[in-house]
Design a protein around this motif. Structure first.
Motif, PDB file in Angstrom:
ATOM      1  N   PRO A  33      -5.911  17.638 -57.432  1.00  9.90           N
ATOM      2  CA  PRO A  33      -6.639  16.942 -58.499  1.00  9.90           C
ATOM      3  C   PRO A  33      -7.225  15.618 -57.995  1.00  9.90           C
ATOM      4  CG  PRO A  33      -4.271  16.772 -58.842  1.00  9.90           C
ATOM      5  CD  PRO A  33      -4.473  17.756 -57.742  1.00  9.90           C
ATOM      6  N   ARG A  34      -8.331  15.229 -58.553  1.00  8.66           N
ATOM      7  CA  ARG A  34      -9.017  14.003 -58.124  1.00  8.66           C
ATOM      8  C   ARG A  34      -8.194  12.765 -58.498  1.00  8.66           C
ATOM      9  NH1 ARG A  34     -14.041  15.343 -56.439  1.00  8.66           N
ATOM     10  NH2 ARG A  34     -14.859  17.367 -57.152  1.00  8.66           N
ATOM     11  N   ASP A  35      -8.400  11.698 -57.743  1.00  7.31           N
ATOM     12  CA  ASP A  35      -7.581  10.489 -57.894  1.00  7.31           C
ATOM     13  C   ASP A  35      -7.662   9.915 -59.301  1.00  7.31           C
ATOM     14  OD1 ASP A  35      -6.857  10.737 -55.267  1.00  7.31           O
ATOM     15  OD2 ASP A  35      -8.343   9.306 -54.515  1.00  7.31           O
ATOM     16  N   LYS A  36      -8.857   9.851 -59.871  1.00  2.00           N
ATOM     17  CA  LYS A  36      -9.021   9.266 -61.202  1.00  2.00           C
ATOM     18  C   LYS A  36      -8.217  10.041 -62.236  1.00  2.00           C
ATOM     19  CE  LYS A  36     -12.621   7.917 -64.507  1.00  2.00           C
ATOM     20  NZ  LYS A  36     -14.098   7.908 -64.764  1.00  2.00           N
ATOM     21  N   LEU A  37      -8.269  11.377 -62.153  1.00  2.00           N
ATOM     22  CA  LEU A  37      -7.536  12.214 -63.094  1.00  2.00           C
ATOM     23  C   LEU A  37      -6.032  12.133 -62.831  1.00  2.00           C
ATOM     24  CD1 LEU A  37      -8.482  15.477 -64.650  1.00  2.00           C
ATOM     25  CD2 LEU A  37      -6.467  15.600 -63.208  1.00  2.00           C
ATOM     26  N   ALA A  38      -5.638  12.091 -61.561  1.00  2.00           N
ATOM     27  CA  ALA A  38      -4.214  12.009 -61.210  1.00  2.00           C
ATOM     28  C   ALA A  38      -3.596  10.719 -61.746  1.00  2.00           C
ATOM     29  CB  ALA A  38      -4.045  12.094 -59.700  1.00  2.00           C
ATOM     30  N   GLN A  39      -4.342   9.641 -61.691  1.00  2.00           N
ATOM     31  CA  GLN A  39      -3.833   8.375 -62.210  1.00  2.00           C
ATOM     32  C   GLN A  39      -3.712   8.403 -63.729  1.00  2.00           C
ATOM     33  OE1 GLN A  39      -6.404   5.318 -60.702  1.00  2.00           O
ATOM     34  NE2 GLN A  39      -5.869   5.700 -58.551  1.00  2.00           N
ATOM     35  N   ALA A  40      -4.713   8.985 -64.395  1.00  2.00           N
ATOM     36  CA  ALA A  40      -4.702   9.026 -65.857  1.00  2.00           C
ATOM     37  C   ALA A  40      -3.563   9.884 -66.388  1.00  2.00           C
ATOM     38  CB  ALA A  40      -6.043   9.553 -66.375  1.00  2.00           C
ATOM     39  N   LEU A  41      -3.179  10.929 -65.647  1.00  2.00           N
ATOM     40  CA  LEU A  41      -2.135  11.849 -66.105  1.00  2.00           C
ATOM     41  C   LEU A  41      -0.799  11.619 -65.407  1.00  2.00           C
ATOM     42  CD1 LEU A  41      -4.201  15.176 -66.279  1.00  2.00           C
ATOM     43  CD2 LEU A  41      -3.678  13.584 -68.133  1.00  2.00           C
ATOM     44  N   GLY A  42      -0.741  10.618 -64.545  1.00  2.00           N
ATOM     45  CA  GLY A  42       0.503  10.335 -63.830  1.00  2.00           C
ATOM     46  C   GLY A  42       0.968  11.492 -62.973  1.00  2.00           C
ATOM     47  N   LEU A  43       0.031  12.181 -62.309  1.00  2.00           N
ATOM     48  CA  LEU A  43       0.359  13.370 -61.533  1.00  2.00           C
ATOM     49  C   LEU A  43       0.979  12.986 -60.191  1.00  2.00           C
ATOM     50  CD1 LEU A  43      -2.822  15.557 -62.191  1.00  2.00           C
ATOM     51  CD2 LEU A  43      -0.665  15.532 -63.444  1.00  2.00           C
ATOM     52  N   GLN A  44       1.984  13.746 -59.810  1.00  2.00           N
ATOM     53  CA  GLN A  44       2.665  13.555 -58.535  1.00  2.00           C
ATOM     54  C   GLN A  44       2.768  14.911 -57.844  1.00  2.00           C
ATOM     55  OE1 GLN A  44       6.386  11.932 -59.887  1.00  2.00           O
ATOM     56  NE2 GLN A  44       5.596   9.840 -60.045  1.00  2.00           N
ATOM     57  N   VAL A  45       2.001  15.075 -56.774  1.00  2.00           N
ATOM     58  CA  VAL A  45       1.942  16.358 -56.081  1.00  2.00           C
ATOM     59  C   VAL A  45       3.152  16.512 -55.169  1.00  2.00           C
ATOM     60  CG1 VAL A  45       0.613  17.793 -54.501  1.00  2.00           C
ATOM     61  CG2 VAL A  45      -0.561  16.360 -56.180  1.00  2.00           C
ATOM     62  N   LYS A  46       3.817  17.675 -55.314  1.00  2.00           N
ATOM     63  CA  LYS A  46       4.945  18.013 -54.451  1.00  2.00           C
ATOM     64  C   LYS A  46       4.477  19.106 -53.481  1.00  2.00           C
ATOM     65  CE  LYS A  46       7.565  15.528 -57.222  1.00  2.00           C
ATOM     66  NZ  LYS A  46       8.147  14.234 -56.824  1.00  2.00           N
ATOM     67  N   GLY A  47       4.336  18.770 -52.224  1.00  2.00           N
ATOM     68  CA  GLY A  47       3.781  19.721 -51.262  1.00  2.00           C
ATOM     69  C   GLY A  47       4.775  20.746 -50.790  1.00  2.00           C
ATOM     70  N   VAL A  48       5.284  21.555 -51.711  1.00  2.00           N
ATOM     71  CA  VAL A  48       6.290  22.560 -51.362  1.00  2.00           C
ATOM     72  C   VAL A  48       5.852  23.907 -51.938  1.00  2.00           C
ATOM     73  CG1 VAL A  48       8.695  23.245 -51.553  1.00  2.00           C
ATOM     74  CG2 VAL A  48       8.116  20.828 -51.391  1.00  2.00           C
ATOM     75  N   GLU A  49       5.812  24.922 -51.106  1.00  2.00           N
ATOM     76  CA  GLU A  49       5.465  26.266 -51.570  1.00  2.00           C
ATOM     77  C   GLU A  49       6.660  26.871 -52.289  1.00  2.00           C
ATOM     78  OE1 GLU A  49       3.778  30.439 -49.662  1.00  2.00           O
ATOM     79  OE2 GLU A  49       3.595  28.544 -48.573  1.00  2.00           O
ATOM     80  N   LYS A  50       6.422  27.406 -53.501  1.00  2.00           N
ATOM     81  CA  LYS A  50       7.525  27.858 -54.339  1.00  2.00           C
ATOM     82  C   LYS A  50       7.177  29.143 -55.084  1.00  2.00           C
ATOM     83  CE  LYS A  50      10.546  24.353 -53.998  1.00  2.00           C
ATOM     84  NZ  LYS A  50      11.944  24.505 -53.581  1.00  2.00           N
ATOM     85  N   MET A  51       8.249  29.837 -55.481  1.00  2.00           N
ATOM     86  CA  MET A  51       8.143  30.895 -56.482  1.00  2.00           C
ATOM     87  C   MET A  51       8.684  30.313 -57.786  1.00  2.00           C
ATOM     88  SD  MET A  51       6.775  33.483 -54.998  1.00  2.00           S
ATOM     89  CE  MET A  51       7.080  34.810 -56.170  1.00  2.00           C
ATOM     90  N   VAL A  52       7.908  30.422 -58.859  1.00  2.00           N
ATOM     91  CA  VAL A  52       8.285  29.766 -60.111  1.00  2.00           C
ATOM     92  C   VAL A  52       8.203  30.759 -61.259  1.00  2.00           C
ATOM     93  CG1 VAL A  52       7.452  27.534 -59.301  1.00  2.00           C
ATOM     94  CG2 VAL A  52       5.925  29.016 -60.613  1.00  2.00           C
ATOM     95  N   ASP A  53       8.830  30.367 -62.385  1.00  2.00           N
ATOM     96  CA  ASP A  53       8.723  31.102 -63.641  1.00  2.00           C
ATOM     97  C   ASP A  53       7.926  30.243 -64.616  1.00  2.00           C
ATOM     98  OD1 ASP A  53      10.344  33.046 -62.514  1.00  2.00           O
ATOM     99  OD2 ASP A  53      12.187  32.225 -63.391  1.00  2.00           O
ATOM    100  N   LEU A  54       6.945  30.872 -65.273  1.00  2.00           N
ATOM    101  CA  LEU A  54       6.109  30.176 -66.248  1.00  2.00           C
ATOM    102  C   LEU A  54       6.549  30.565 -67.649  1.00  2.00           C
ATOM    103  CD1 LEU A  54       3.613  28.614 -67.312  1.00  2.00           C
ATOM    104  CD2 LEU A  54       2.250  30.676 -66.830  1.00  2.00           C
ATOM    105  N   SER A  55       6.713  29.588 -68.516  1.00  2.00           N
ATOM    106  CA  SER A  55       7.048  29.868 -69.908  1.00  2.00           C
ATOM    107  C   SER A  55       6.252  28.939 -70.813  1.00  2.00           C
ATOM    108  CB  SER A  55       8.549  29.700 -70.164  1.00  2.00           C
ATOM    109  OG  SER A  55       8.955  28.367 -69.907  1.00  2.00           O
ATOM    110  N   ILE A  56       5.813  29.492 -71.946  1.00  2.00           N
ATOM    111  CA  ILE A  56       5.117  28.696 -72.959  1.00  2.00           C
ATOM    112  C   ILE A  56       5.265  29.403 -74.301  1.00  2.00           C
ATOM    113  CG2 ILE A  56       2.883  29.786 -72.493  1.00  2.00           C
ATOM    114  CD1 ILE A  56       1.621  27.026 -73.179  1.00  2.00           C
ATOM    115  N   GLY A  57       5.702  28.682 -75.326  1.00  2.00           N
ATOM    116  CA  GLY A  57       5.893  29.288 -76.635  1.00  2.00           C
ATOM    117  C   GLY A  57       6.799  30.503 -76.553  1.00  2.00           C
ATOM    118  N   PRO A  58       6.361  31.656 -77.119  1.00  2.00           N
ATOM    119  CA  PRO A  58       7.194  32.868 -77.092  1.00  2.00           C
ATOM    120  C   PRO A  58       6.995  33.718 -75.840  1.00  2.00           C
ATOM    121  CG  PRO A  58       5.274  33.257 -78.448  1.00  2.00           C
ATOM    122  CD  PRO A  58       5.162  31.833 -77.973  1.00  2.00           C
TER     123      PRO A  58
END
Length: 514
Positions: free
Chosen positions: A120-145
């Motif tokens: 993400p671009r610097d301006k957007l990263a600052q506005a959203l407080g983004l912190q990139v973790k440079g680690v390749e992962k397998m993840v589970d996504l959940s939202i609502g039901p």
């Protein structure tokens, strides 16, 4: 006089103070944008990201947004300032971005920005407080039901913002930490990835609704497409009966007929559609097969579509919208000649692009349903139940089966579903031709302002039909007698010829013996 004058001055003073008071917060209702710009670096052909730009275009259409799509390479200076909402889609992390017209305009852009992808671009990263973790992962996504397991991500992005501003969560395997799938603060929003036919296709809609600030009420609808005059119409009527008895309203998107509309097959088609309409069904006109309109250059698509709509209306059938693959809404010819009759539509995923006058800006409809395969919802539901509508009007879409064995599981699934389906006629929809204005109004169907009755019984159409009128015949009797004479002459000739063969054979045989 003095008392009256003082009373008037007091009234004016009170009115002036009221005008100076600030409006209450709930009175401020910022309207949703009418258009948005998508800028992408790559369509990611051949990767897991392929098709995500198409998905995004259909999603925005379901929020009734006119969409313009540009690649970074084709971007023209000054275009960005025309849009209040910008979506950047970055599908390639191996591209090094060089200074260009788009980057220059983006630095001065003051509108709303949604970034999809890595880095993400610097301006957007600052506005959203983004912190990139440079680690390749397998993840589970959940939202609502919904939940999807084992998704590969190249890295994780955390945020210092409160979880109330998160949209869904990403949980790495063998970890108790959680990261946001989407995050939004004011005009800025971020999503790390979007993939077609995965849970991310649904998850991003929750963020889009808030980012676009739409306040529309949404519903679920049932849609059956691929209905032709030669489909099993008795099966279509049976399906209508069962859905009606189960209290499930539905939509049938029918293929148009452009010629021979006075044939019995067409009359049976109309009778079946009128019966569907009487069983709480809504009729849509599906786009014709595109090859017809490309090859038949001498035939007007506008005239053909108008004729079919009028034929439906003549028969008491009131269509309320159009069904088409999404690319139709990005083609100037199809929009003007085929879609201009309708203010409501369902846009299906593209199956094969056959443009005639392609454009990069879509036609927006006042009502548009997002077509989704039921399997996509059921695949990610946590407990098999779904009660609340998705953030956009959603059409669970089925191809109408040609055999009873294919219809039974569909009907059973709908009857056992926890979803409440809405009757499309309850909304306001209009279809206009020169001859007719067809509308729905609070559950009623109107044809040129007059209510159309919904009662219809099964009817039979006579099969005694002359498909080609016989031309007037001259000398028919004489030619008939002449044919009989010729047949007799030919028959006698064959007998005489056979006799000559027998006599010749015997003479030749005697000569051989001698």
């Amino acid at each position: 006089m003095e008392i009256g004058s003082g009373w008037k001055k007091g009234i004016w003073l009170i009115m002036s103070l009221l005008l100076l008071l600030p409006a209450p917060a709930h009175a401020v209702n910022k309207p949703a944008p009418s258009s948005a710009l998508i800028v992408y670096d790559s369509l990611a052909i051949g990767t897991e990201r392929e098709g995500n730009v198409e998905v995004l275009k259909r999603l925005l259409a379901s929020f009734r947004i006119q969409v313009t799509t540009e690649s970074i390479d084709s971007y023209k200076t000054g275009s960005l300032e025309q849009y209040s909402h910008l979506i950047e889609v970055h599908n390639r992390s191996d591209l090094l971005e060089e200074p260009n017209d788009y980057v220059t305009d983006l630095q001065a852009y003051k509108g709303n920005v949604l970034y999809i992808g890595e880095k993400p671009r610097d301006k957007l990263a600052q506005a959203l407080g983004l912190q990139v973790k440079g680690v390749e992962k397998m993840v589970d996504l959940s939202i609502g039901p919904f939940a999807e397991q084992s998704i590969h991500v190249p890295y994780l992005v955390g945020s210092t913002l409160a979880q109330e501003q998160w949209y869904g969560t990403l949980k790495p395997h063998q970890s108790n930490q959680f990261y946001p799938y989407g995050i939004r603060s004011g005009a800025y929003a971020y999503v790390p990835f979007l993939e077609k036919d995965t849970l991310s296709e649904i998850a991003i809609t929750y963020l889009l609704k808030d980012w676009l600030q739409t306040a529309q009420n949404t519903n679920y609808y049932v849609v059956f497409k691929e209905v032709y005059p030669f489909s099993d119409l008795s099966l279509l009527e049976r399906m209508s009966d069962e859905l009606y008895e189960a209290g499930i309203p539905f939509i049938v998107s029918v293929r148009p007929v452009f010629s021979n509309t006075d044939y019995p097959a067409m009359k049976r088609y109309l009778i079946a559609l009128k019966y569907v309409q009487s069983r709480n069904g809504t009729i849509f006109v599906n786009a014709p097969v595109v090859a017809w309109t490309i090859q038949d250059l001498d035939r007007s698509l506008h005239t053909q579509m108008e004729h079919f709509i009028d034929v439906l209306a003549d028969g008491g059938v009131v269509p309320l919208g159009m069904g088409a693959e999404m690319y139709w809404s990005y083609d100037q010819h199809y929009v003007k000649e085929g879609m201009s009759f309708f203010d409501s539509a369902i846009l299906y995923p593209n199956e094969g692009l056959m443009h005639k006058a392609q454009m990069n800006t879509s036609k927006a409809f006042s009502s548009e349903l997002y077509s989704i395969q039921p399997e996509l919802l059921s695949r990610y539901l946590l407990d098999g139940r779904l009660m609340d509508p998705l953030p956009m009007d959603t059409a669970l879409t089925f191809d109408f089966p040609q055999q009873e064995s294919g219809l039974v599981p569909i009907l059973e699934g709908l009857k056992n579903s926890w979803i409440t389906f809405e009757d499309y006629k309850n909304g306001s929809h209009t279809v206009k031709t020169e001859k007719y204005e067809l509308k729905s109004q609070q559950g009623s169907l109107l044809r040129n302002g007059e209510r159309v009755g919904l009662q219809a019984d099964r009817e039979e159409t006579s099969s005694d039909y002359v498909y080609k009128e016989q031309e007037e015949k001259s000398f028919e009797t004489w030619f008939s007698v002449q044919n009989k004479i010729f047949i007799v002459i030919i028959f006698i000739t064959l007998i005489v010829f056979s006799g000559f063969l027998i006599v010749g054979y015997r003479m030749y045989k005697r000569k051989y013996y001698k």
